[in-house]
Scaffold this motif. Structure first.
Motif, PDB file in Angstrom:
ATOM      1  N   ASN A 242       0.846  -1.193   0.000  1.00 45.89           N
ATOM      2  CA  ASN A 242       0.000   0.000   0.000  1.00 45.89           C
ATOM      3  C   ASN A 242       0.884   1.247   0.000  1.00 45.89           C
ATOM      4  N   THR A 243       0.391   2.324  -0.599  1.00 38.72           N
ATOM      5  CA  THR A 243       1.136   3.589  -0.658  1.00 38.72           C
ATOM      6  C   THR A 243       0.296   4.710  -0.058  1.00 38.72           C
ATOM      7  N   ILE A 244       0.949   5.582   0.693  1.00 38.85           N
ATOM      8  CA  ILE A 244       0.281   6.732   1.302  1.00 38.85           C
ATOM      9  C   ILE A 244       0.353   7.921   0.347  1.00 38.85           C
ATOM     10  N   ILE A 245      -0.820   8.518   0.084  1.00 37.44           N
ATOM     11  CA  ILE A 245      -0.877   9.732  -0.735  1.00 37.44           C
ATOM     12  C   ILE A 245      -1.472  10.863   0.102  1.00 37.44           C
ATOM     13  N   SER A 246      -1.407  12.073  -0.421  1.00 37.78           N
ATOM     14  CA  SER A 246      -1.957  13.224   0.293  1.00 37.78           C
ATOM     15  C   SER A 246      -3.471  13.292   0.098  1.00 37.78           C
ATOM     16  N   GLU A 247      -4.122  14.018   0.977  1.00 37.14           N
ATOM     17  CA  GLU A 247      -5.567  14.216   0.835  1.00 37.14           C
ATOM     18  C   GLU A 247      -5.885  14.955  -0.462  1.00 37.14           C
ATOM     19  N   LYS A 248      -5.033  15.898  -0.838  1.00 34.53           N
ATOM     20  CA  LYS A 248      -5.222  16.645  -2.089  1.00 34.53           C
ATOM     21  C   LYS A 248      -5.170  15.704  -3.289  1.00 34.53           C
ATOM     22  N   GLN A 249      -4.198  14.797  -3.298  1.00 31.34           N
ATOM     23  CA  GLN A 249      -4.108  13.820  -4.387  1.00 31.34           C
ATOM     24  C   GLN A 249      -5.351  12.941  -4.433  1.00 31.34           C
ATOM     25  N   PHE A 250      -5.804  12.507  -3.279  1.00 27.71           N
ATOM     26  CA  PHE A 250      -6.978  11.638  -3.207  1.00 27.71           C
ATOM     27  C   PHE A 250      -8.213  12.346  -3.734  1.00 27.71           C
ATOM     28  N   LEU A 251      -8.439  13.576  -3.301  1.00 29.82           N
ATOM     29  CA  LEU A 251      -9.626  14.311  -3.735  1.00 29.82           C
ATOM     30  C   LEU A 251      -9.582  14.602  -5.228  1.00 29.82           C
ATOM     31  N   ARG A 252      -8.389  14.870  -5.748  1.00 26.67           N
ATOM     32  CA  ARG A 252      -8.255  15.106  -7.190  1.00 26.67           C
ATOM     33  C   ARG A 252      -8.589  13.838  -7.967  1.00 26.67           C
TER      34      ARG A 252
END
Length: 262
Positions: A242-252
């Motif tokens: 699994n990889t952690i992304i930012s909330e901004k990346q997720f929402l985009r």
């Protein structure tokens, strides 16, 4: 046998692992791990998650170990597959992985006795039940916001048949962050064993096929950051990436997917 659910060329397939580590789809086609999008290996029904089911983990969080199973429920949107992405909320200061043995129920039952419990287990998989400790309220209301965010629980890659795991209460669990071992424990240190949990839950409600019990995590939690690769591994069951992304990346990404689906 190891079973999976994957997407290949926009079609959902059941798959099994071949002897050389590839995937054999239900149409007979052989593909590599990198060619597919991994889904949770079963479609979860009711999902029970255990809080503080390892004494060392309870001590790590400065909580008293429970004398009765501390159980909460998880919604279906929390689950993603192997090689998926989980976002870190922008305001979070403590986002912990939790390597857990997931028990998949194979048939319905009520009032199941401990000595019969394994007859109701279809198999086992690996779960990484991320916890945002910033949202922890208190001992009695611990985990709704902590554990029910979208995409916060990778699960898989495989559902391993119960008959292929000789002793699920004696398996090593490990977590790696960016290749470094940060957590190691064993299922034999659970406070409440798998048979105990099945007896307990089925004493007041029916357990159904594809219900899942997440059995808790041992000590060794580390705050994860955007960009981290987190691998949770359980002996004989699998290795979940699994990889952690930012909330901004997720929402985009969510916005782009919504536009694409219209």
């Amino acid at each position: 046998m190891k079973h999976a659910r994957v997407v290949f060329q926009d079609v959902i397939h059941q798959a099994i692992e071949t002897d050389d580590g590839h995937l054999k789809l239900d149409n007979g086609q052989i593909v590599s791990e990198e060619e597919v999008v991994w889904l949770p290996p079963v479609q979860p029904r009711t999902v029970f998650a255990l809080g503080l089911n390892y004494a060392d983990h309870a001590k790590e969080l400065a909580f008293q170990a429970p004398t009765e199973p501390l159980v909460f429920l998880k919604g279906p949107n929390t689950f993603i597959g192997h090689r998926g992405q989980t976002y870190r909320p922008a305001e979070a200061t403590n986002m912990h992985y939790e390597c857990e043995l997931a028990v998949v129920i194979g048939r319905s039952g009520t009032n199941i006795k401990q000595e019969d419990a394994y007859d109701y287990v279809a198999g086992y998989t690996v779960a990484n039940d991320y916890a945002i400790r910033d949202y922890l309220e208190n001992y009695y209301r611990p985990n709704l916001k902590v554990k029910n965010r979208d995409n916060c629980t990778p699960i898989g890659p495989w559902l391993v048949d119960a008959k292929d795991i000789e002793d699920p209460m004696n398996l090593t669990l490990r977590t790696y962050v960016n290749g470094k071992v940060t957590q190691e424990g064993t299922t034999k240190d659970m406070i409440f064993s798998i048979p105990h949990l099945i007896e307990y839950l089925s004493s007041f409600m029916t357990l159904n096929k594809n219900d899942i019990i997440l059995t808790g995590t041992p000590e060794g939690l580390v705050d994860t950051k955007v960009g981290d690769e987190v691998i949770t591994e359980i002996e004989g069951v699998g290795r979940l990436v699994n990889t952690i992304i930012s909330e901004k990346q997720f929402l985009r990404t969510e916005s782009e997917n919504a536009i694409f689906s219209q």
